[in-house]
Design an enzyme around this catalytic site. Structure first.
Site, PDB file in Angstrom:
ATOM      1  N   HIS A   1       0.881  -1.532   0.073  1.00  0.00           N
ATOM      2  CA  HIS A   1      -0.075  -0.136   0.212  1.00  0.00           C
ATOM      3  C   HIS A   1       0.912   1.478  -0.250  1.00  0.00           C
ATOM      4  O   HIS A   1       1.835   1.410   0.661  1.00  0.00           O
ATOM      5  CB  HIS A   1      -0.855   0.243   0.873  1.00  0.00           C
ATOM      6  CG  HIS A   1      -1.816   0.817   1.566  1.00  0.00           C
ATOM      7  ND1 HIS A   1      -1.918   2.184   3.021  1.00  0.00           N
ATOM      8  CD2 HIS A   1      -2.787   1.632   0.695  1.00  0.00           C
ATOM      9  CE1 HIS A   1      -2.922   3.124   2.493  1.00  0.00           C
ATOM     10  NE2 HIS A   1      -3.570   2.830   1.250  1.00  0.00           N
TER      11      HIS A   1
ATOM     12  N   HIS B   1      -1.613  10.113  -2.725  1.00  0.00           N
ATOM     13  CA  HIS B   1      -2.719  10.008  -2.663  1.00  0.00           C
ATOM     14  C   HIS B   1      -3.016  11.160  -2.242  1.00  0.00           C
ATOM     15  O   HIS B   1      -5.061  11.319  -2.882  1.00  0.00           O
ATOM     16  CB  HIS B   1      -2.175   8.895  -1.262  1.00  0.00           C
ATOM     17  CG  HIS B   1      -4.155   9.262  -0.523  1.00  0.00           C
ATOM     18  ND1 HIS B   1      -5.007  10.202   0.859  1.00  0.00           N
ATOM     19  CD2 HIS B   1      -4.787   7.662  -0.607  1.00  0.00           C
ATOM     20  CE1 HIS B   1      -5.432   9.239   0.425  1.00  0.00           C
ATOM     21  NE2 HIS B   1      -5.339   8.388   0.318  1.00  0.00           N
TER      22      HIS B   1
HETATM   23  O1  G3P Z   1      -6.783   1.233  -2.360  1.00  0.00           O
HETATM   24  C1  G3P Z   1      -7.246   0.910  -1.687  1.00  0.00           C
HETATM   25  C2  G3P Z   1      -6.444   1.718  -0.620  1.00  0.00           C
HETATM   26  O2  G3P Z   1      -5.595   2.736  -0.525  1.00  0.00           O
HETATM   27  C3  G3P Z   1      -7.743   2.907  -0.358  1.00  0.00           C
HETATM   28  O3  G3P Z   1      -7.737   3.624   0.901  1.00  0.00           O
HETATM   29  O4  G3P Z   1      -6.758   6.222   0.731  1.00  0.00           O
HETATM   30  O5  G3P Z   1      -5.568   3.912   1.233  1.00  0.00           O
HETATM   31  O6  G3P Z   1      -6.204   5.351  -1.525  1.00  0.00           O
HETATM   32  P1  G3P Z   1      -6.204   4.699  -0.048  1.00  0.00           P
HETATM   33 CA    CA Z   2      -4.990   3.494  -2.963  1.00  0.00          CA
END
Ligand code: G3P
Ligand code: CA
Length: 290
Positions: A37, A79
C-alpha cells in the site's frame, strides 16, 4: 430478408463483438496477494522510490499507486488531491508539475517520533507515473487507483495508453502486470471498455460491517474481477458472498498480524498493507504449518 431484420441482426452481431460485452478476467486464486500500500510505506515515505524499492525487495506481489493529474496533464503518484506548499493549500489539478516539484513528500514521514525517519528521504519528490514505470518496468506488478476521476476527464484513456506504451497490458503472465482499482464504478466501466483484459477492483468503504447484497455484486461482475473493502468491515459472510459471485476480495489496509491472520482464515484473496514483510512472514508461517 427485410431491411429491419437485417439491421437487427447486424446490431446483435456488432454488440456481441464490442469490448464492453467481454467478461472480466478472473484473478488467479493463488498466491495470496500482498499488495504494498503506497509501497512499503510503514518504512519509507508513501509513493516514493525508496518505498517502492523496499516493497519489491521484500517480495510484495504488487506495488500500489494512487493517481492524480497536474494542470499540465501529467499523471503523478500521490494519495491526496491537494498539497500544502509555502503555507498554501493547492489543488493538484490546478498546479503544474514544475510547481509540484517544490513539494517534499517526506516531510510528514520525517517526524522525530518516527523511528524510520531519515535525512536521506528529505530530498525526495513526488514521482510521475512515467518515472515509476520507467524505473520498474516489468520487474514488478502495479495495482493502480484512479483516485478522483471526476476531476480528471479522460484519465482512463490516458492511463491505458501509458500502460500500453510500456507493454504492460494484454500479457500472458502468471499474475496480471496491472490491476486497476477505483471507488468510481463509472471510471472502472470506462476502463473495462477500453481494456477488457485488465482486471479491475471495485473499492468500497463502510462505517460498519460491509453490506453488499448478491444483486449488487452481480452488477459488479459485469466489469470487475474483484472488490476492495476497508478491512474492519469484512466479515466471513461477505467473503463467502463475494466468492459465490465469482469475485476476489482484497481488504485494506492491514498492518496488524492478528487481524491479517483473521482475514486469511476468512478466506480473503490478498491484503493491502504498509508492511509487506510482516504479511509475507505470516504467510510463510502458515505454509510451514500446512
Ligand atoms: O486502494 C485501497 C486503499 O488504498 C484505498 O484507500 O485512501 O489508502 O487510497 P487509500
Ligand atoms: Ca489507494
Amino acid at each position: 430478408m427485410k431491411v429491419k431484420q437485417i439491421a437487427f441482426l447486424l446490431i446483435l452481431f456488432l454488440s456481441s463483438c464490442s469490448p464492453a460485452s467481454k467478461q472480466p478476467v478472473s484473478l488467479p486464486s493463488e498466491p495470496f496477494l500482498v499488495i504494498a500500500h503506497r509501497g512499503a510505506s510503514a518504512y519509507a515515505p508513501a509513493h516514493t522510490f525508496p518505498s517502492y524499492e523496499l516493497a519489491i525487495d521484500m517480495g510484495a506481489h504488487y506495488i500500489e499507486l494512487d493517481l492524480q493529474r497536474t494542470k499540465d496533464g501529467k499523471l503523478i503518484v500521490l494519495h491526496n488531491d491537494s498539497i500544502e506548499l509555502n503555507g498554501n493549500e493547492m489543488e493538484i489539478e490546478e498546479i503544474t508539475s514544475d510547481t509540484l516539484g517544490a513539494f517534499k513528500p517526506a516531510e510528514e514521514f520525517n517526524q522525530p517520533s518516527n523511528q524510520f525517519a531519515s535525512q536521506r528521504f528529505a530530498s525526495l519528490r513526488v514521482p510521475s507515473l512515467e518515472q515509476v514505470l520507467r524505473e520498474f518496468g516489468d520487474q514488478t506488478n502495479y495495482y493502480i487507483e484512479i483516485k478522483s476521476p471526476e476531476r480528471y476527464p479522460g484519465i482512463e484513456q490516458q492511463l491505458i495508453d501509458q500502460l500500453d506504451g510500456h507493454h504492460l497490458l494484454n500479457r500472458e503472465d502468471p499474475l496480471p502486470k496491472v490491476i486497476i482499482q477505483s471507488f468510481s464504478s463509472d471510471s472502472l466501466k470506462k476502463v473495462h471498455e477500453l481494456s477488457p483484459s485488465t482486471p479491475l477492483i471495485q473499492l468500497y468503504s463502510f462505517k460498519e460491517k460491509a453490506d453488499l447484497p448478491t444483486s449488487k455484486l452481480k452488477r459488479v461482475t459485469r466489469y470487475a474481477s474483484g472488490i476492495g473493502v476497508n478491512s474492519m468491515a469484512v466479515t466471513e459472510h461477505l467473503v463467502k458472498t463475494v466468492h459465490q459471485s465469482g469475485l476476489a476480495i482484497h481488504p485494506f489496509t492491514v498492518n496488524d498480524p492478528e487481524h491479517a491472520a483473521a482475514l486469511i482464515s476468512m478466506g480473503v484473496d490478498g491484503v493491502f498493507t504498509d508492511k509487506p514483510d510482516l504479511i509475507l512472514h505470516l504467510l510463510s508461517q502458515e505454509y510451514e504449518q500446512d
